[in-house]
Design a protein around this motif. Structure first.
Motif, PDB file in Angstrom:
ATOM      1  N   MET A 191       0.832  -1.191   0.000  1.00 51.24           N
ATOM      2  CA  MET A 191       0.000   0.000   0.000  1.00 51.24           C
ATOM      3  C   MET A 191       0.870   1.246   0.000  1.00 51.24           C
ATOM      4  O   MET A 191       0.610   2.215   0.673  1.00 51.24           O
ATOM      5  N   GLY A 192       1.951   1.176  -0.815  1.00 52.72           N
ATOM      6  CA  GLY A 192       2.886   2.284  -0.834  1.00 52.72           C
ATOM      7  C   GLY A 192       2.328   3.478  -1.551  1.00 52.72           C
ATOM      8  O   GLY A 192       1.275   3.456  -2.154  1.00 52.72           O
ATOM      9  N   GLY A 193       3.094   4.548  -1.527  1.00 50.19           N
ATOM     10  CA  GLY A 193       2.714   5.761  -2.224  1.00 50.19           C
ATOM     11  C   GLY A 193       1.802   6.647  -1.446  1.00 50.19           C
ATOM     12  O   GLY A 193       1.362   7.677  -1.937  1.00 50.19           O
ATOM     13  N   VAL A 194       1.462   6.265  -0.213  1.00 46.08           N
ATOM     14  CA  VAL A 194       0.562   7.079   0.584  1.00 46.08           C
ATOM     15  C   VAL A 194       1.356   7.705   1.704  1.00 46.08           C
ATOM     16  O   VAL A 194       2.079   7.032   2.441  1.00 46.08           O
ATOM     17  N   GLU A 195       1.245   9.012   1.826  1.00 44.39           N
ATOM     18  CA  GLU A 195       1.962   9.716   2.874  1.00 44.39           C
ATOM     19  C   GLU A 195       1.375   9.360   4.245  1.00 44.39           C
ATOM     20  O   GLU A 195       0.184   9.392   4.445  1.00 44.39           O
ATOM     21  N   GLU A 196       2.270   8.919   5.139  1.00 52.02           N
ATOM     22  CA  GLU A 196       1.797   8.532   6.466  1.00 52.02           C
ATOM     23  C   GLU A 196       1.339   9.752   7.245  1.00 52.02           C
ATOM     24  O   GLU A 196       1.920  10.823   7.136  1.00 52.02           O
ATOM     25  N   ARG A 197       0.265   9.549   8.006  1.00 53.66           N
ATOM     26  CA  ARG A 197      -0.249  10.603   8.874  1.00 53.66           C
ATOM     27  C   ARG A 197      -0.284  10.066  10.300  1.00 53.66           C
ATOM     28  O   ARG A 197      -0.407   8.853  10.501  1.00 53.66           O
ATOM     29  N   PRO A 198      -0.227  10.917  11.265  1.00 54.13           N
ATOM     30  CA  PRO A 198      -0.333  10.446  12.650  1.00 54.13           C
ATOM     31  C   PRO A 198      -1.667   9.736  12.849  1.00 54.13           C
ATOM     32  O   PRO A 198      -2.706  10.173  12.375  1.00 54.13           O
ATOM     33  N   ALA A 199      -1.636   8.620  13.547  1.00 59.63           N
ATOM     34  CA  ALA A 199      -2.857   7.842  13.774  1.00 59.63           C
ATOM     35  C   ALA A 199      -3.923   8.671  14.477  1.00 59.63           C
ATOM     36  O   ALA A 199      -5.102   8.570  14.168  1.00 59.63           O
ATOM     37  N   ALA A 200      -3.477   9.526  15.434  1.00 55.01           N
ATOM     38  CA  ALA A 200      -4.458  10.341  16.149  1.00 55.01           C
ATOM     39  C   ALA A 200      -5.193  11.272  15.202  1.00 55.01           C
ATOM     40  O   ALA A 200      -6.404  11.457  15.295  1.00 55.01           O
ATOM     41  N   GLY A 201      -4.452  11.870  14.243  1.00 54.02           N
ATOM     42  CA  GLY A 201      -5.091  12.760  13.277  1.00 54.02           C
ATOM     43  C   GLY A 201      -6.071  12.017  12.390  1.00 54.02           C
ATOM     44  O   GLY A 201      -7.141  12.522  12.063  1.00 54.02           O
ATOM     45  N   GLN A 202      -5.692  10.787  11.995  1.00 55.98           N
ATOM     46  CA  GLN A 202      -6.604   9.994  11.174  1.00 55.98           C
ATOM     47  C   GLN A 202      -7.870   9.629  11.947  1.00 55.98           C
ATOM     48  O   GLN A 202      -8.979   9.686  11.413  1.00 55.98           O
ATOM     49  N   LEU A 203      -7.672   9.231  13.199  1.00 57.49           N
ATOM     50  CA  LEU A 203      -8.850   8.880  14.002  1.00 57.49           C
ATOM     51  C   LEU A 203      -9.754  10.079  14.223  1.00 57.49           C
ATOM     52  O   LEU A 203     -10.973   9.947  14.235  1.00 57.49           O
ATOM     53  N   ASP A 204      -9.154  11.255  14.392  1.00 57.06           N
ATOM     54  CA  ASP A 204      -9.975  12.458  14.527  1.00 57.06           C
ATOM     55  C   ASP A 204     -10.842  12.659  13.299  1.00 57.06           C
ATOM     56  O   ASP A 204     -12.022  13.010  13.393  1.00 57.06           O
ATOM     57  N   GLY A 205     -10.248  12.441  12.113  1.00 61.73           N
ATOM     58  CA  GLY A 205     -11.021  12.584  10.883  1.00 61.73           C
ATOM     59  C   GLY A 205     -12.145  11.579  10.797  1.00 61.73           C
ATOM     60  O   GLY A 205     -13.265  11.895  10.370  1.00 61.73           O
ATOM     61  N   LEU A 206     -11.872  10.330  11.214  1.00 59.33           N
ATOM     62  CA  LEU A 206     -12.914   9.299  11.200  1.00 59.33           C
ATOM     63  C   LEU A 206     -14.035   9.649  12.172  1.00 59.33           C
ATOM     64  O   LEU A 206     -15.223   9.542  11.847  1.00 59.33           O
ATOM     65  N   ARG A 233      -8.779   7.189   0.797  1.00 58.34           N
ATOM     66  CA  ARG A 233      -7.868   8.335   0.758  1.00 58.34           C
ATOM     67  C   ARG A 233      -6.755   8.205   1.805  1.00 58.34           C
ATOM     68  O   ARG A 233      -5.652   8.706   1.612  1.00 58.34           O
ATOM     69  N   GLN A 234      -7.022   7.537   2.901  1.00 65.90           N
ATOM     70  CA  GLN A 234      -6.011   7.382   3.940  1.00 65.90           C
ATOM     71  C   GLN A 234      -5.021   6.269   3.639  1.00 65.90           C
ATOM     72  O   GLN A 234      -3.856   6.340   4.041  1.00 65.90           O
ATOM     73  N   THR A 235      -5.472   5.217   2.948  1.00 64.86           N
ATOM     74  CA  THR A 235      -4.630   4.027   2.786  1.00 64.86           C
ATOM     75  C   THR A 235      -4.233   3.729   1.350  1.00 64.86           C
ATOM     76  O   THR A 235      -3.271   2.983   1.120  1.00 64.86           O
ATOM     77  N   GLY A 236      -4.963   4.260   0.387  1.00 65.62           N
ATOM     78  CA  GLY A 236      -4.707   3.926  -1.010  1.00 65.62           C
ATOM     79  C   GLY A 236      -5.285   2.586  -1.416  1.00 65.62           C
ATOM     80  O   GLY A 236      -5.101   2.149  -2.559  1.00 65.62           O
ATOM     81  N   SER A 237      -5.977   1.888  -0.531  1.00 65.34           N
ATOM     82  CA  SER A 237      -6.580   0.585  -0.832  1.00 65.34           C
ATOM     83  C   SER A 237      -8.065   0.753  -1.117  1.00 65.34           C
ATOM     84  O   SER A 237      -8.758   1.528  -0.449  1.00 65.34           O
TER      85      SER A 237
END
Length: 512
Positions: free
Chosen positions: A1-16, A41-45
């Motif tokens: 699942m390359g090519g996706v810029e990593e984001r902090p997990a906390a920021g991703q969870l906030d978005g969810l 958009r978060q994972t590219g999958s």
């Protein structure tokens, strides 16, 4: 699942969480596709939600490889039935991660298709999305169950109202076996007829609803015909009878508790509301209470506080000489013995409310209601589309108290073998003249002329306008003013027209 810029997990969870909160606040079915697109958009999958192991796709991202699902079918079936919680496998060059959601089989399955095994942060995010989808689906199911319950509770309340309007409180009890509304244990009731915006009826009814789907000792029922009416059946074992007087400040229908107080407070605080209150009646006379509430509501629209109780005027059948009046009435309605009871019951209702209201109340078509009326009218030899004929039959039914012409004496003749009196004989008495004067005396001359012309035109405002040389709108304005002055409903439910017909006719008899 390359090519996706990593984001902090906390920021991703906030978005969810923001997305879940937004969807929960809508109060509508969840937008599953929006959450799946967010995960892409978060994972590219690419992601799909597959229902109950059948391969039916509830939602998927646009590029999800649907051709992989037949290959996954055995695995999806095991996940859906709870044999597995999660699994991963390869289909061609794709790494497929599958997770069963929820606890009740068959379970939906979240399927994620990527080019490689997700990194731990992405795997955790996929699981969090699965949890969010589960919660939203549970919320959707709960909301659907709640809506179904509200609909069924409303239908049951409406069925109770139907039975009571038909004079059948025992039938109402049989329909509610298990959880009988306390109203049906009351000896007497009043009807409070609330006029309010149609969009607010649900809110008002739900605000007072108890866990059984009723409203404590009372019932609030949506009127099936007049969408701005809420019919409130209020238990009133302590009522003092029918002698209430109309007017500002009358509080005879209020006992300082329950729905009556609540409804008056609503009207006080909302200028668009009005309330008509009937006298107190036994349960099998609910139809009479409804008619009184309709008359009171007509007066309430122009009352200073927009609340009016029924004026308590003695009905015409109560001032006629009892024995001669019964002889006349039984003779008139005796032909209804040959008519099916259903037609008689429909006719009785149709003499107390518009045909469209009867159709809505009984779940019939207007044509079916018309057919029942024709059957009864043919038996009586009268045209029940004519307002004067309707008023005459309405009076006869009120006197006999049933749709049958059979009286206790079983005879069409008065005592002594004399034929029954005519209606004009009954109306020529001094008591009838006093009654008519009480009905009409407050009415200005021009409004009385309009009322007479309207009745002469068989309640057709356009024909009455033509006869008077005024506009149709002016005719209706005069009739609305007449309603307020006389405390009779002429244009909405319309039962006040019977009193108007008889009062004008009695005046003519005595003037001649």
């Amino acid at each position: 699942m390359g090519g996706v810029e990593e984001r902090p997990a906390a920021g991703q969870l906030d978005g969810l969480l923001r997305e879940v909160r937004r969807q929960a606040a809508r109060g509508a079915d969840p937008d599953l596709g929006r959450i799946l697109d967010w995960l892409y958009r978060q994972t590219g999958s690419h992601v799909a939600l597959v229902a109950d192991g059948t391969g039916r796709v509830e939602s998927a991202t646009e590029g999800f490889p649907l051709e992989t699902l037949p290959v996954l079918a055995p695995l999806l079936a095991r996940l859906s039935t709870g044999q597995l919680a999660a699994a991963a496998t390869d289909v061609g060059a794709l790494r497929m991660r599958c997770e069963g959601l929820g606890t009740h089989e068959p379970r939906p399955v979240l399927v994620v298709a990527g080019s490689s095994e997700p990194v731990p942060e992405e795997a955790a995010l996929i699981s969090h999305v699965g949890t969010a989808l589960t919660l939203l689906r549970h919320a959707e199911g709960s909301e659907r169950t709640w809506r179904d319950y509200q609909r069924k509770a409303g239908q049951l309340r409406f069925a109770v109202l139907q039975a009571l309007l038909a004079g059948e409180p025992l039938l109402a009890r049989r329909m509610t076996t298990g959880v009988v509304p306390p109203l049906l244990d009351a000896g007497r009731l009043r009807i409070h007829l609330l006029h309010c915006p149609p969009s607010e009826r649900d809110r008002i009814s739900r605000a007072r609803q108890d866990p059984s789907g009723y409203h404590g000792p009372d019932l609030l029922v949506h009127c099936p015909v007049f969408k701005e009416h809420l019919i409130c059946l209020v238990a009133d074992d302590e009522g003092e009878g029918e002698g209430e007087s109309e007017g500002e400040g009358d509080r005879s229908g209020e006992r300082g508790r329950g729905q009556g107080e609540f409804l008056r407070r609503l009207v006080r605080d909302n200028p668009r509301y009005a309330l008509g209150v009937s006298g107190t009646h036994p349960l099998n006379a609910t139809a009479d209470a409804y008619n009184q509430a309709a008359h009171a509501l007509a007066a309430a629209r122009t009352a200073p506080d927009r609340v009016a109780s029924y004026h308590g005027r003695t009905p015409l059948d109560g001032v006629l000489a009892r024995r001669p009046a019964l002889d006349w009435a039984r003779s008139l309605v005796r032909p209804l013995d040959s008519v099916p009871k259903t037609s008689v019951d429909v006719t009785r209702l149709a003499l107390n409310m518009p045909r469209s209201a009867v159709a809505g109340l009984l779940g019939l078509s207007r044509n079916t209601v018309a057919a029942h009326l024709r059957r009864a009218g043919d038996a009586l030899g009268r045209d029940l589309t004519d307002v004067r004929c309707r008023a005459t039959v309405h009076l006869a039914l009120a006197l006999t108290g049933s749709g049958s012409g059979s009286g206790s004496d079983g005879s069409a003749e008065a005592a002594g073998g004399q034929p029954p009196p005519t209606l004009d004989d009954l109306l020529a008495t001094e008591r009838a003249a006093v009654w008519a004067g009480t009905v009409l005396r407050p009415l200005p001359a021009r409004h009385r002329r309009t009322l007479q012309a309207w009745i002469d035109a068989n309640a057709d405002a356009q024909r009455a306008a033509h006869a008077l040389g005024i506009s149709r709108n002016t005719v209706r304005a005069h009739l609305r003013a007449t309603e307020a002055v006389l405390g009779l409903d002429l244009l909405t439910v319309g039962t006040g027209i019977h009193d108007a017909v008889h009062a004008l006719h009695i005046s003519d008899i005595h003037a001649g």
